[in-house]
Design a protein around this motif. Structure first.
Motif, PDB file in Angstrom:
ATOM      1  N   ARG A   4       9.940   5.882  -7.050  1.00  0.00           N
ATOM      2  CA  ARG A   4       9.310   5.298  -8.249  1.00  0.00           C
ATOM      3  C   ARG A   4       7.806   5.548  -8.243  1.00  0.00           C
ATOM      4  O   ARG A   4       7.212   5.868  -9.282  1.00  0.00           O
ATOM      5  CB  ARG A   4       9.601   3.798  -8.289  1.00  0.00           C
ATOM      6  N   LYS A   5       7.196   5.421  -7.093  1.00  0.00           N
ATOM      7  CA  LYS A   5       5.757   5.675  -6.969  1.00  0.00           C
ATOM      8  C   LYS A   5       5.431   7.110  -7.350  1.00  0.00           C
ATOM      9  O   LYS A   5       4.480   7.369  -8.104  1.00  0.00           O
ATOM     10  CB  LYS A   5       5.296   5.379  -5.534  1.00  0.00           C
ATOM     11  N   ILE A   6       6.186   8.055  -6.835  1.00  0.00           N
ATOM     12  CA  ILE A   6       5.955   9.471  -7.150  1.00  0.00           C
ATOM     13  C   ILE A   6       6.080   9.703  -8.653  1.00  0.00           C
ATOM     14  O   ILE A   6       5.250  10.370  -9.275  1.00  0.00           O
ATOM     15  CB  ILE A   6       6.951  10.354  -6.374  1.00  0.00           C
ATOM     16  N   GLU A   7       7.112   9.119  -9.249  1.00  0.00           N
ATOM     17  CA  GLU A   7       7.347   9.281 -10.685  1.00  0.00           C
ATOM     18  C   GLU A   7       6.173   8.735 -11.503  1.00  0.00           C
ATOM     19  O   GLU A   7       5.715   9.388 -12.454  1.00  0.00           O
ATOM     20  CB  GLU A   7       8.635   8.553 -11.061  1.00  0.00           C
ATOM     21  N   LEU A   8       5.687   7.570 -11.129  1.00  0.00           N
ATOM     22  CA  LEU A   8       4.626   6.927 -11.903  1.00  0.00           C
ATOM     23  C   LEU A   8       3.267   7.596 -11.693  1.00  0.00           C
ATOM     24  O   LEU A   8       2.392   7.502 -12.564  1.00  0.00           O
ATOM     25  CB  LEU A   8       4.548   5.444 -11.551  1.00  0.00           C
ATOM     26  N   MET A   9       3.062   8.247 -10.552  1.00  0.00           N
ATOM     27  CA  MET A   9       1.785   8.917 -10.300  1.00  0.00           C
ATOM     28  C   MET A   9       1.734  10.326 -10.889  1.00  0.00           C
ATOM     29  O   MET A   9       0.642  10.835 -11.178  1.00  0.00           O
ATOM     30  CB  MET A   9       1.511   8.992  -8.789  1.00  0.00           C
ATOM     31  N   LYS A  47       0.561   9.354  10.085  1.00  0.00           N
ATOM     32  CA  LYS A  47      -0.264  10.194   9.229  1.00  0.00           C
ATOM     33  C   LYS A  47      -0.134   9.750   7.769  1.00  0.00           C
ATOM     34  O   LYS A  47      -1.134   9.643   7.045  1.00  0.00           O
ATOM     35  CB  LYS A  47       0.148  11.657   9.378  1.00  0.00           C
ATOM     36  N   CYS A  48       1.087   9.495   7.320  1.00  0.00           N
ATOM     37  CA  CYS A  48       1.292   9.033   5.940  1.00  0.00           C
ATOM     38  C   CYS A  48       0.613   7.686   5.712  1.00  0.00           C
ATOM     39  O   CYS A  48       0.002   7.457   4.658  1.00  0.00           O
ATOM     40  CB  CYS A  48       2.781   8.930   5.645  1.00  0.00           C
ATOM     41  N   PHE A  49       0.721   6.796   6.685  1.00  0.00           N
ATOM     42  CA  PHE A  49       0.064   5.487   6.594  1.00  0.00           C
ATOM     43  C   PHE A  49      -1.442   5.656   6.444  1.00  0.00           C
ATOM     44  O   PHE A  49      -2.071   5.067   5.561  1.00  0.00           O
ATOM     45  CB  PHE A  49       0.398   4.686   7.854  1.00  0.00           C
ATOM     46  N   PHE A  50      -2.033   6.479   7.304  1.00  0.00           N
ATOM     47  CA  PHE A  50      -3.480   6.691   7.255  1.00  0.00           C
ATOM     48  C   PHE A  50      -3.910   7.420   5.980  1.00  0.00           C
ATOM     49  O   PHE A  50      -4.992   7.174   5.449  1.00  0.00           O
ATOM     50  CB  PHE A  50      -3.945   7.469   8.482  1.00  0.00           C
ATOM     51  N   ARG A  51      -3.081   8.321   5.463  1.00  0.00           N
ATOM     52  CA  ARG A  51      -3.454   9.026   4.241  1.00  0.00           C
ATOM     53  C   ARG A  51      -3.487   8.063   3.059  1.00  0.00           C
ATOM     54  O   ARG A  51      -4.356   8.161   2.183  1.00  0.00           O
ATOM     55  CB  ARG A  51      -2.515  10.196   3.958  1.00  0.00           C
ATOM     56  N   SER A  52      -2.560   7.125   3.012  1.00  0.00           N
ATOM     57  CA  SER A  52      -2.618   6.122   1.949  1.00  0.00           C
ATOM     58  C   SER A  52      -3.853   5.249   2.100  1.00  0.00           C
ATOM     59  O   SER A  52      -4.504   4.896   1.105  1.00  0.00           O
ATOM     60  CB  SER A  52      -1.346   5.260   1.960  1.00  0.00           C
ATOM     61  N   GLN A  53      -4.208   4.902   3.332  1.00  0.00           N
ATOM     62  CA  GLN A  53      -5.435   4.132   3.563  1.00  0.00           C
ATOM     63  C   GLN A  53      -6.657   4.937   3.099  1.00  0.00           C
ATOM     64  O   GLN A  53      -7.563   4.405   2.456  1.00  0.00           O
ATOM     65  CB  GLN A  53      -5.576   3.792   5.051  1.00  0.00           C
ATOM     66  N   ARG A  54      -6.655   6.207   3.425  1.00  0.00           N
ATOM     67  CA  ARG A  54      -7.753   7.088   3.010  1.00  0.00           C
ATOM     68  C   ARG A  54      -7.821   7.183   1.498  1.00  0.00           C
ATOM     69  O   ARG A  54      -8.912   7.166   0.901  1.00  0.00           O
ATOM     70  CB  ARG A  54      -7.542   8.474   3.639  1.00  0.00           C
ATOM     71  N   GLU A  78      -1.900  11.987  -2.700  1.00  0.00           N
ATOM     72  CA  GLU A  78      -1.052  10.825  -2.464  1.00  0.00           C
ATOM     73  C   GLU A  78       0.384  11.077  -2.910  1.00  0.00           C
ATOM     74  O   GLU A  78       1.329  10.578  -2.290  1.00  0.00           O
ATOM     75  CB  GLU A  78      -1.628   9.583  -3.150  1.00  0.00           C
ATOM     76  N   ILE A  79       0.570  11.856  -3.968  1.00  0.00           N
ATOM     77  CA  ILE A  79       1.932  12.238  -4.369  1.00  0.00           C
ATOM     78  C   ILE A  79       2.599  13.037  -3.252  1.00  0.00           C
ATOM     79  O   ILE A  79       3.743  12.762  -2.856  1.00  0.00           O
ATOM     80  CB  ILE A  79       1.905  13.049  -5.677  1.00  0.00           C
ATOM     81  N   GLU A  80       1.892  14.023  -2.728  1.00  0.00           N
ATOM     82  CA  GLU A  80       2.442  14.835  -1.649  1.00  0.00           C
ATOM     83  C   GLU A  80       2.672  13.997  -0.396  1.00  0.00           C
ATOM     84  O   GLU A  80       3.694  14.149   0.302  1.00  0.00           O
ATOM     85  CB  GLU A  80       1.503  15.999  -1.341  1.00  0.00           C
ATOM     86  N   ILE A 124       0.817  -1.212   0.000  1.00  0.00           N
ATOM     87  CA  ILE A 124       0.000   0.000   0.000  1.00  0.00           C
ATOM     88  C   ILE A 124       0.852   1.264   0.000  1.00  0.00           C
ATOM     89  O   ILE A 124       0.532   2.246  -0.670  1.00  0.00           O
ATOM     90  CB  ILE A 124      -0.963  -0.001   1.211  1.00  0.00           C
ATOM     91  N   LEU A 125       1.958   1.264   0.728  1.00  0.00           N
ATOM     92  CA  LEU A 125       2.752   2.480   0.838  1.00  0.00           C
ATOM     93  C   LEU A 125       3.574   2.774  -0.409  1.00  0.00           C
ATOM     94  O   LEU A 125       3.986   3.922  -0.622  1.00  0.00           O
ATOM     95  CB  LEU A 125       3.689   2.397   2.048  1.00  0.00           C
ATOM     96  N   ILE A 126       3.831   1.774  -1.253  1.00  0.00           N
ATOM     97  CA  ILE A 126       4.764   1.995  -2.369  1.00  0.00           C
ATOM     98  C   ILE A 126       4.121   1.870  -3.745  1.00  0.00           C
ATOM     99  O   ILE A 126       4.776   2.161  -4.749  1.00  0.00           O
ATOM    100  CB  ILE A 126       5.959   1.020  -2.278  1.00  0.00           C
ATOM    101  N   ARG A 127       2.865   1.470  -3.841  1.00  0.00           N
ATOM    102  CA  ARG A 127       2.271   1.274  -5.168  1.00  0.00           C
ATOM    103  C   ARG A 127       1.506   2.524  -5.602  1.00  0.00           C
ATOM    104  O   ARG A 127       0.897   3.213  -4.769  1.00  0.00           O
ATOM    105  CB  ARG A 127       1.354   0.056  -5.183  1.00  0.00           C
ATOM    106  N   PRO A 128       1.507   2.831  -6.891  1.00  0.00           N
ATOM    107  CA  PRO A 128       0.748   3.991  -7.370  1.00  0.00           C
ATOM    108  C   PRO A 128      -0.758   3.805  -7.152  1.00  0.00           C
ATOM    109  O   PRO A 128      -1.289   2.704  -7.321  1.00  0.00           O
ATOM    110  CB  PRO A 128       1.067   4.025  -8.871  1.00  0.00           C
ATOM    111  N   ILE A 129      -1.412   4.882  -6.752  1.00  0.00           N
ATOM    112  CA  ILE A 129      -2.869   4.877  -6.584  1.00  0.00           C
ATOM    113  C   ILE A 129      -3.404   5.884  -7.600  1.00  0.00           C
ATOM    114  O   ILE A 129      -3.441   7.090  -7.337  1.00  0.00           O
ATOM    115  CB  ILE A 129      -3.262   5.250  -5.139  1.00  0.00           C
ATOM    116  N   VAL A 130      -3.764   5.393  -8.776  1.00  0.00           N
ATOM    117  CA  VAL A 130      -4.173   6.246  -9.895  1.00  0.00           C
ATOM    118  C   VAL A 130      -5.491   5.735 -10.475  1.00  0.00           C
ATOM    119  O   VAL A 130      -5.844   4.563 -10.278  1.00  0.00           O
ATOM    120  CB  VAL A 130      -3.090   6.277 -10.992  1.00  0.00           C
TER     121      VAL A 130
END
Length: 796
Positions: free
Chosen positions: A755-760, A672-679, A714-716, A573-579
């Protein structure tokens, strides 16, 4: 009370000249004595001898465990207490003469640490006549030891001696010892499948010893290496007074070579068809040859570790299962020895239950050939359809463990502490209640001689993996208090405590420790005492407030998707693109996380966060509601708390205690970062499925706006997590020393975030898309839902 004069426990222990331990008794007495000698009784000599109770030489401190039988010879009277409950005793005068006694060996080391850390500045007069401490939970067992035996056992900075010492210090009685030293499992599978990855934890009996039946199936040096690791863990446990035990998925599948040798012994198919590319079968435990096989292995293992106290059995998952039980992934099935064909569901359920209980009794009886008190413990949630028959056939030494004894199956009869409509709190710290209805259910089992052991989950596992040191002390205290009030004496800590090498000041653990030795303790008093001890009186109130706020934050998350909360690593969850359209990113570009993702190439979990294998993990309305809740309830709290801690960090930047607040800030930032990815996963489900399931243009526009903002957020969010990874000295997450696996990130975690940031980047305006035919794909064979004569919706 704390003494303002010089006559304290500290000054008394400094006067100790001799530490006497009882000759030829448990190893933990020497461990406890050596700890005192190395820390505060630095002038003392340790003597091992036969000694009687009474007046000794001045400056002689006597340490003993198993002191229950010699209570009266000491000359003290203890108030009446329930049978089987343990106690601790301290008697000390100014010269350092006295006793530190434990009714059993489990808690002697804990007593020494309690005295030297929590009571050290108390006035000696409080202890001259002797002081008792009642142990709240007689059996405080660790299970699924995340950091030493299970899927995080390759984490950096883990020392096993330190780990077992930490368990004993915290007031545990039992420790789990059946890990393997290899970072990967022996089991393999066809290219692209994921089922074999589940064999890396809760290792079965045949990974340590063989029997006449399977000798030669596993290489002897492989078994010996694993057995030596098992035995060394047991030695660490006994060094600190902990009783060793083990947890296994059984009856687990066996290699094809064994079934080719004895095809008539094939049992149940136990693999998950959407996680495996070939069937896995175990042995039929209804066959007497297989029963002898298990009995021989169990007896051998207990002979190797005579102190082994129990085996806990997990099943019907991770390549294990009981024949003809309803919850096998492929349905009721098995060998030809349990029940014949054409029987009804009731007869099959009863036969399956009797076969299951017989297996447990075989293990118990084999273990008792060596250890008369050996127990078998069943985790029973998977057997809802067979449960009445299982309960009816239990007897002494066949015990049960669960999060609830009044609930059925995996459905808890408890709700989220803040959101009444959220029941998905199983195995998390948010299951903070244990009500009076449990007492009657447990009492009926205890009448049969069955011990009932209650789960609690107060650390990393299932809560916020892979983050460490997240404080939620009130949730833990509430669960402990309710268990105690229902007269629970046996509890089971799932996951294991985080080692001190990651969290040197672990307030969650201090709550466990304090409650174990005083069930009437005030949580606020504990928190204030620890805050003053750790950061000093000037800043103690700030730390106390931060712990309160952190607890409130943690209970404000609605857990939008339980699977992604508990298995965040497994689903990357923390490293995969969410697009909006995951397949807009090529398979080649997705490989960095899909290679370790717990999803085969045809599992729609790869492109759709709403589903995994055959499960709908949530629906669009629930996901939308949880996004709203997190935005309204969770993140405003987090922002307020992080602003508060930033101010404290600034105030204490030149103070010794400043590092403590920096560490807490870093841990809360990671949370906070963990929960934001969950959100944002929940926002993805809301926006993508909302867009695809409506024909209303305005609704589609709203979904596109939600997804646009989600991608940018999610990028931020990932940039903030990357900054923390690159700049923080806090060990706010664990990662592997041996390399990345499905269950643990590696030291390339930062590369994955980049890599996630780049792909998103630039994907915020992509049109939402999910291929409805994804799970029907077969490499090299073009196929179209539209051209098929099969109605796939009806087929499912």
């Amino acid at each position: 009370m704390t003494s303002s004069g010089k006559n304290t426990i500290r000054s008394a222990l400094a006067n100790v000249k001799t530490i006497e331990i009882v000759k030829d008794t448990s190893r933990v007495q020497r461990t406890a004595a050596e700890y005192l000698q190395q820390t505060i009784c630095t002038q003392a000599e340790i003597i091992e001898k036969e000694w009687s109770f009474g007046t000794g030489k001045s400056g002689t401190l006597r340490i003993a465990n198993n002191a229950g039988e010699i209570r009266n010879t000491v000359g003290f009277k203890k108030p009446a207490q329930p049978e089987g409950r343990e106690w601790l005793y301290v008697q000390l005068d100014e010269s350092g003469s006295g006793y530190m006694l434990a009714s059993g060996f489990h808690y002697l080391y804990a007593l020494v640490r309690h005295v030297t850390e929590n009571l050290i500045d108390r006035d000696i007069t409080e202890f001259q006549e002797g002081t008792f401490f009642d142990v709240t939970f007689t059996r405080n067992r660790l299970e699924y030891d995340h950091f030493v035996n299970q899927h995080a056992r390759t984490a950096k900075y883990i020392g096993r001696d330190e780990h077992f010492a930490n368990l004993a210090r915290a007031g545990f009685s039992h420790a789990e010892v059946n890990g393997i030293p290899s970072p990967i499992q022996f089991e393999t599978g066809p290219k692209g499948e994921v089922l074999h990855r589940f064999y890396t934890y809760c290792h079965a009996l045949d990974q340590y010893v063989s029997s006449k039946l399977n000798k030669g199936i596993y290489k002897e040096d492989y078994l010996l290496t694993n057995l030596n690791y098992f035995k060394s863990n047991a030695a660490f446990a006994e060094k600190y007074g902990l009783t060793p035990g083990m947890v296994c998925f059984e009856p687990r599948s066996v290699p094809d070579a064994l079934l080719e040798r004895y095809p008539m012994l094939r049992g149940a198919r136990v693999d998950h068809p959407l996680r495996s590319f070939k069937p896995r079968y175990n042995l039929s435990i209804a066959h007497p040859v297989v029963q002898d096989h298990y009995a021989e292995m169990m007896e051998k293992l207990v002979r190797e570790v005579p102190a082994l106290d129990y085996i806990a059995i997990y099943s019907n998952d991770s390549g294990a299962g009981f024949e003809y039980t309803n919850s096998l992934y492929v349905g009721r099935n098995g060998g030809g020895y349990v029940i014949r064909e054409w029987k009804g569901d009731k007869e099959i359920a009863e036969a399956a239950a009797l076969n299951l209980v017989r297996f447990l009794k075989i293990l118990r009886d084999a273990g008792r050939i060596v250890n008369p008190d050996f127990r078998v413990i069943l985790r029973f949630e998977a057997f809802a359809h067979e449960l009445d028959h299982i309960f009816a056939n239990l007897d002494n030494g066949i015990d049960l463990e669960a999060g609830s004894f009044k609930s059925t199956g995996w459905e808890l009869s408890y709700k989220h502490p803040k959101y009444d409509d959220v029941p998905e709190i199983h195995l998390t710290a948010l299951h903070n209640k244990f009500d009076a209805g449990e007492k009657d259910a447990m009492a009926k089992l205890q009448e049969k001689g069955v011990s009932t052991e209650v789960y609690y989950t107060p650390d990393v596992l299932w809560n916020h993996e892979p983050l460490t040191g997240i404080p939620f002390p009130y949730l833990i205290y509430e669960k402990l208090k309710e268990m105690s009030e229902q007269d629970v004496t046996s509890i089971c800590h799932l996951g294991g405590v985080t080692p001190p090498s990651y969290v040197s000041h672990n307030i969650n653990q201090e709550i466990l420790r304090a409650f174990q030795f005083d069930s009437n303790c005030s949580i606020d008093d504990i928190l204030l005492q620890k805050a003053e001890q750790w950061v000093g009186p000037e800043y103690a109130q700030f730390l106390f407030s931060l712990w309160q706020q952190s607890d409130d934050i943690f209970r404000s998350t609605p857990i939008p998707v339980w699977l992604y909360n508990g298995w965040a690593n497994w689903y990357r969850i923390l490293i995969r693109p969410i697009v909006p359209n995951i397949e807009a990113i090529s398979e080649e570009d997705r490989a960095y996380y899909e290679n370790h993702l717990l999803a085969t190439a045809h599992n729609r979990a790869r492109i759709d966060f709403r589903y995994d294998v055959g499960f709908e993990l949530t629906d669009q309305p629930k996901a939308q509601k949880n996004v709203q809740r997190m935005d309204a309830e969770l993140f405003p709290r987090m922002e307020k708390t992080l602003s508060f801690v930033d101010d404290i960090v600034e105030k204490t930047k030149d103070k010794k205690c400043g590092k403590h607040f920096i560490e807490l800030r870093d841990r809360l930032t990671a949370l906070k970062c963990f929960f934001r990815s969950q959100r944002n996963v929940a926002a993805w489900i809301t926006g993508v499925h909302g867009y695809l399931e409506t024909n209303d243009d305005d609704e589609k526009k709203e979904c596109r706006t939600l997804l646009h903002d989600m991608v940018l957020d999610e990028i931020e969010n990932t940039k903030q997590l990357l900054k923390l990874w690159e700049t923080s000295d806090t060990r706010w997450m664990y990662y592997s020393a041996a390399g990345e696996t499905t269950f643990i990130y590696g030291d390339n975690f930062g590369d994955h975030l980049r890599r996630k940031i780049e792909l998103m980047t630039g994907r915020e305006n992509d049109e939402p898309q999910i291929d409805p035919e994804f799970q029907w794909r077969v490499p090299g064979i073009p196929w179209s839902y539209k051209n098929s004569q099969i109605n796939l919706n009806e087929a499912l």
